[in-house]
Design a protein around this motif. Structure first.
Motif, PDB file in Angstrom:
ATOM      1  N   ARG A 107       0.825  -1.210   0.000  1.00  0.00           N
ATOM      2  CA  ARG A 107       0.000   0.000   0.000  1.00  0.00           C
ATOM      3  C   ARG A 107       0.857   1.257   0.000  1.00  0.00           C
ATOM      4  NH1 ARG A 107      -2.598  -1.358   3.934  1.00  0.00           N
ATOM      5  NH2 ARG A 107      -1.506  -0.188   5.601  1.00  0.00           N
ATOM      6  N   LEU A 108       1.909   1.272   0.839  1.00  0.00           N
ATOM      7  CA  LEU A 108       2.782   2.444   0.884  1.00  0.00           C
ATOM      8  C   LEU A 108       3.549   2.628  -0.421  1.00  0.00           C
ATOM      9  CD1 LEU A 108       4.209   2.211   4.533  1.00  0.00           C
ATOM     10  CD2 LEU A 108       2.580   3.884   3.616  1.00  0.00           C
ATOM     11  N   SER A 109       3.922   1.517  -1.083  1.00  0.00           N
ATOM     12  CA  SER A 109       4.635   1.629  -2.359  1.00  0.00           C
ATOM     13  C   SER A 109       3.738   2.264  -3.404  1.00  0.00           C
ATOM     14  CB  SER A 109       5.081   0.239  -2.815  1.00  0.00           C
ATOM     15  OG  SER A 109       6.020  -0.306  -1.908  1.00  0.00           O
ATOM     16  N   GLN A 110       2.459   1.905  -3.409  1.00  0.00           N
ATOM     17  CA  GLN A 110       1.523   2.510  -4.358  1.00  0.00           C
ATOM     18  C   GLN A 110       1.330   4.004  -4.079  1.00  0.00           C
ATOM     19  OE1 GLN A 110      -2.060   0.205  -4.143  1.00  0.00           O
ATOM     20  NE2 GLN A 110      -1.082  -1.658  -4.995  1.00  0.00           N
ATOM     21  N   LEU A 111       1.260   4.353  -2.774  1.00  0.00           N
ATOM     22  CA  LEU A 111       1.104   5.764  -2.418  1.00  0.00           C
ATOM     23  C   LEU A 111       2.353   6.561  -2.783  1.00  0.00           C
ATOM     24  CD1 LEU A 111      -0.664   5.447   1.064  1.00  0.00           C
ATOM     25  CD2 LEU A 111      -1.677   6.213  -1.114  1.00  0.00           C
ATOM     26  N   GLN A 112       3.522   5.958  -2.599  1.00  0.00           N
ATOM     27  CA  GLN A 112       4.754   6.655  -2.961  1.00  0.00           C
ATOM     28  C   GLN A 112       4.803   6.906  -4.457  1.00  0.00           C
ATOM     29  OE1 GLN A 112       8.390   4.506  -2.576  1.00  0.00           O
ATOM     30  NE2 GLN A 112       9.626   6.349  -2.194  1.00  0.00           N
ATOM     31  N   ASP A 113       4.303   5.949  -5.259  1.00  0.00           N
ATOM     32  CA  ASP A 113       4.293   6.147  -6.707  1.00  0.00           C
ATOM     33  C   ASP A 113       3.459   7.368  -7.097  1.00  0.00           C
ATOM     34  OD1 ASP A 113       5.911   3.948  -6.991  1.00  0.00           O
ATOM     35  OD2 ASP A 113       4.261   2.549  -7.440  1.00  0.00           O
ATOM     36  N   ARG A 114       2.516   7.715  -6.244  1.00  0.00           N
ATOM     37  CA  ARG A 114       1.672   8.878  -6.539  1.00  0.00           C
ATOM     38  C   ARG A 114       2.070  10.079  -5.671  1.00  0.00           C
ATOM     39  NH1 ARG A 114      -4.287   6.498  -5.924  1.00  0.00           N
ATOM     40  NH2 ARG A 114      -3.231   5.391  -4.210  1.00  0.00           N
ATOM     41  N   ASN A 115       3.288   9.961  -5.059  1.00  0.00           N
ATOM     42  CA  ASN A 115       3.839  11.032  -4.219  1.00  0.00           C
ATOM     43  C   ASN A 115       2.941  11.364  -3.038  1.00  0.00           C
ATOM     44  OD1 ASN A 115       6.159  11.389  -5.820  1.00  0.00           O
ATOM     45  ND2 ASN A 115       4.989  12.688  -7.255  1.00  0.00           N
ATOM     46  N   LEU A 116       2.241  10.321  -2.497  1.00  0.00           N
ATOM     47  CA  LEU A 116       1.356  10.508  -1.355  1.00  0.00           C
ATOM     48  C   LEU A 116       1.926   9.891  -0.076  1.00  0.00           C
ATOM     49  CD1 LEU A 116      -2.090   9.786  -3.063  1.00  0.00           C
ATOM     50  CD2 LEU A 116      -1.033  12.015  -2.590  1.00  0.00           C
ATOM     51  N   ALA A 117       3.117   9.304  -0.163  1.00  0.00           N
ATOM     52  CA  ALA A 117       3.750   8.707   1.012  1.00  0.00           C
ATOM     53  C   ALA A 117       5.252   8.979   0.969  1.00  0.00           C
ATOM     54  CB  ALA A 117       3.500   7.198   1.078  1.00  0.00           C
ATOM     55  N   ALA A 118       5.818   9.164   2.144  1.00  0.00           N
ATOM     56  CA  ALA A 118       7.255   9.440   2.226  1.00  0.00           C
ATOM     57  C   ALA A 118       8.061   8.169   1.952  1.00  0.00           C
ATOM     58  CB  ALA A 118       7.604  10.000   3.608  1.00  0.00           C
ATOM     59  N   ARG A 119       9.204   8.366   1.339  1.00  0.00           N
ATOM     60  CA  ARG A 119      10.083   7.227   1.031  1.00  0.00           C
ATOM     61  C   ARG A 119      10.560   6.551   2.330  1.00  0.00           C
ATOM     62  NH1 ARG A 119      13.053   5.411  -3.208  1.00  0.00           N
ATOM     63  NH2 ARG A 119      14.987   4.282  -2.698  1.00  0.00           N
ATOM     64  N   ALA A 120      10.752   7.334   3.376  1.00  0.00           N
ATOM     65  CA  ALA A 120      11.213   6.776   4.655  1.00  0.00           C
ATOM     66  C   ALA A 120      10.187   5.807   5.227  1.00  0.00           C
ATOM     67  CB  ALA A 120      11.499   7.890   5.646  1.00  0.00           C
ATOM     68  N   ASP A 121       8.873   6.141   5.071  1.00  0.00           N
ATOM     69  CA  ASP A 121       7.831   5.240   5.577  1.00  0.00           C
ATOM     70  C   ASP A 121       7.853   3.908   4.834  1.00  0.00           C
ATOM     71  OD1 ASP A 121       7.050   7.207   7.322  1.00  0.00           O
ATOM     72  OD2 ASP A 121       5.444   7.968   6.002  1.00  0.00           O
ATOM     73  N   VAL A 122       8.089   3.953   3.532  1.00  0.00           N
ATOM     74  CA  VAL A 122       8.154   2.721   2.735  1.00  0.00           C
ATOM     75  C   VAL A 122       9.336   1.859   3.187  1.00  0.00           C
ATOM     76  CG1 VAL A 122       8.433   1.769   0.412  1.00  0.00           C
ATOM     77  CG2 VAL A 122       7.023   3.811   0.769  1.00  0.00           C
ATOM     78  N   GLU A 123      10.466   2.516   3.391  1.00  0.00           N
ATOM     79  CA  GLU A 123      11.657   1.751   3.795  1.00  0.00           C
ATOM     80  C   GLU A 123      11.474   1.150   5.190  1.00  0.00           C
ATOM     81  OE1 GLU A 123      14.783   4.557   3.427  1.00  0.00           O
ATOM     82  OE2 GLU A 123      14.996   4.275   1.243  1.00  0.00           O
ATOM     83  N   ASP A 124      10.815   1.899   6.101  1.00  0.00           N
ATOM     84  CA  ASP A 124      10.567   1.352   7.440  1.00  0.00           C
ATOM     85  C   ASP A 124       9.658   0.134   7.369  1.00  0.00           C
ATOM     86  OD1 ASP A 124      12.152   3.266   8.565  1.00  0.00           O
ATOM     87  OD2 ASP A 124      10.486   4.574   9.181  1.00  0.00           O
ATOM     88  N   SER A 125       8.646   0.174   6.540  1.00  0.00           N
ATOM     89  CA  SER A 125       7.712  -0.965   6.414  1.00  0.00           C
ATOM     90  C   SER A 125       8.422  -2.172   5.805  1.00  0.00           C
ATOM     91  CB  SER A 125       6.501  -0.575   5.577  1.00  0.00           C
ATOM     92  OG  SER A 125       6.888  -0.248   4.251  1.00  0.00           O
ATOM     93  N   GLN A 126       9.316  -1.939   4.858  1.00  0.00           N
ATOM     94  CA  GLN A 126      10.077  -3.049   4.260  1.00  0.00           C
ATOM     95  C   GLN A 126      11.016  -3.692   5.285  1.00  0.00           C
ATOM     96  OE1 GLN A 126      11.895  -1.036   0.943  1.00  0.00           O
ATOM     97  NE2 GLN A 126      10.208  -1.556  -0.470  1.00  0.00           N
TER      98      GLN A 126
END
Length: 356
Positions: A107-126
């Motif tokens: 979900r966060l990866s999809q939001l990041q693709d649309r610039n709706l989520a921070a890259r740091a949040d995606v990396e923390d979830s991974q």
């Protein structure tokens, strides 16, 4: 003193009056090329090619046994399972957490693709997903401690535990031996070290099977000589297709050192003279004329002797009747002894011909 019937026949046939027969009667023996070796005897102990005692590494209760006493099992077969309900529950919880975190990462990866989520949040979830995946791997590894499987195909020993037994780390649960090939360990005096080599043939016997011989060969030689006994350990391999040989059996070993093909004759053909040995060779190409020939002898067996020099394979020598025969005489050959023809049979056959 009474003479044996065979010797009576021999005297009758070989001592007939010269007037009645122009030639002395003799019995011959043919020199044969045979496989020989110099035996070296030892005592050895059998070991399984592969042998292991399976034991517990955790404390828990036995809930499943999948073997019987002395049963043959396959590699990887589940033999014993311990109670692992708690670990299974922890594994299911970790798997559920993994599924949740996978969804979060997606979900966060999809939001990041649309610039709706921070890259740091995606990396923390991974990172949190990788953490739970590592926990799952650890739980799965721990679960293997609750399942005892056969590391190789073989025969299990006695089952001394039951379902419901509490086991602790180090508790011996069952033995497993691979018996289709056996290892035989024995010691040999160091004076024979020079002739020891892998591939040297041997024969082994056991009191359990007194009428059978088990053939094998040397597999390896120990790297050290015992300074007390002045001997070196030797390990041989014996095929055991019928699985009759068992670990721990005492075996009588006869090591076939210096294997060779050699000329062999009966000991009765030898004519000793001082420290030399001679034979009377029958020249079949010259109308059975006798030739006195010196020979060099080697090893001896019961009733047989090895000829190193002076006589070739296939040549015929006098084994009985030398009392009247002299070098250069032409003799009457009553017959040739071998594995299928005895002296008694030859003498009786010639006596019957004389009667007719």
């Amino acid at each position: 003193m009474r003479l044996h019937p065979v010797w009576l026949l021999l005297m009758l046939c070989l001592s007939a009056p010269v007037a009645a027969q122009e030639r002395s009667a003799v019995i011959g023996a043919r020199a044969m090329l045979q496989y020989w070796s110099d035996p070296l005897e030892a005592l050895g102990t059998l070991h399984a090619e592969e042998s292991v005692t399976l034991s517990a590494t955790v404390t828990d209760i036995v809930v499943e046994l999948n073997f019987q006493d002395g049963e043959m099992v396959e590699a990887g077969q589940l033999l014993i399972r311990l109670q692992d309900a708690e670990e299974q529950a922890q594994l299911r919880a970790a798997q559920a957490t993994r599924d949740e975190r996978r969804s979060t990462v997606s979900r966060l990866s999809q939001l990041q693709d649309r610039n709706l989520a921070a890259r740091a949040d995606v990396e923390d979830s991974q990172a949190r997903l990788r953490q739970v995946e590592a926990e799952i791997q650890g739980l799965e590894a721990r679960l293997t401690n609750y399942q005892l499987r056969a590391p190789f195909a073989g025969r299990v020993g006695f089952r001394d535990i039951s379902v419901g037994s509490l086991v602790t780390p180090g508790t011996e649960l069952v033995t497993l031996d691979k018996l289709d090939m056996m290892k035989l360990d024995f010691s040999v005096p160091e004076v024979y070290l020079a002739i020891l080599q892998p591939g040297l043939p041997l024969a082994a016997r056991s009191v359990a099977f007194p009428d059978e011989t088990f053939d094998g060969e040397v597999a390896s030689i120990g790297s050290r000589v015992d300074p007390v006994s002045r001997s070196v350990m030797v390990r041989a391999e014996l095929a055991n297709p019928d699985l009759r040989l068992r670990p721990g059996m005492l075996m009588e070993v006869v090591l076939q050192r210096s294997p060779r093909d050699t000329v062999v004759v009966p000991e009765s053909v030898l004519v000793p003279s001082g420290d030399r040995q001679f034979v009377m060779v029958i020249d079949e190409a010259d109308d059975n004329r006798l030739e006195r020939r010196q020979v060099s002898v080697g090893e001896r067996r019961t009733g047989q002797v090895e000829i190193l020099e002076g006589l070739g394979a296939g040549e015929l020598a006098v084994s009985h009747g030398l009392q009247r025969a002299q070098e250069g005489d032409k003799v009457r050959l009553l017959g040739i002894t071998d594995d299928d023809t005895t002296i008694r049979e030859l003498l009786e056959a010639n006596r019957s011909e004389g009667d007719t």
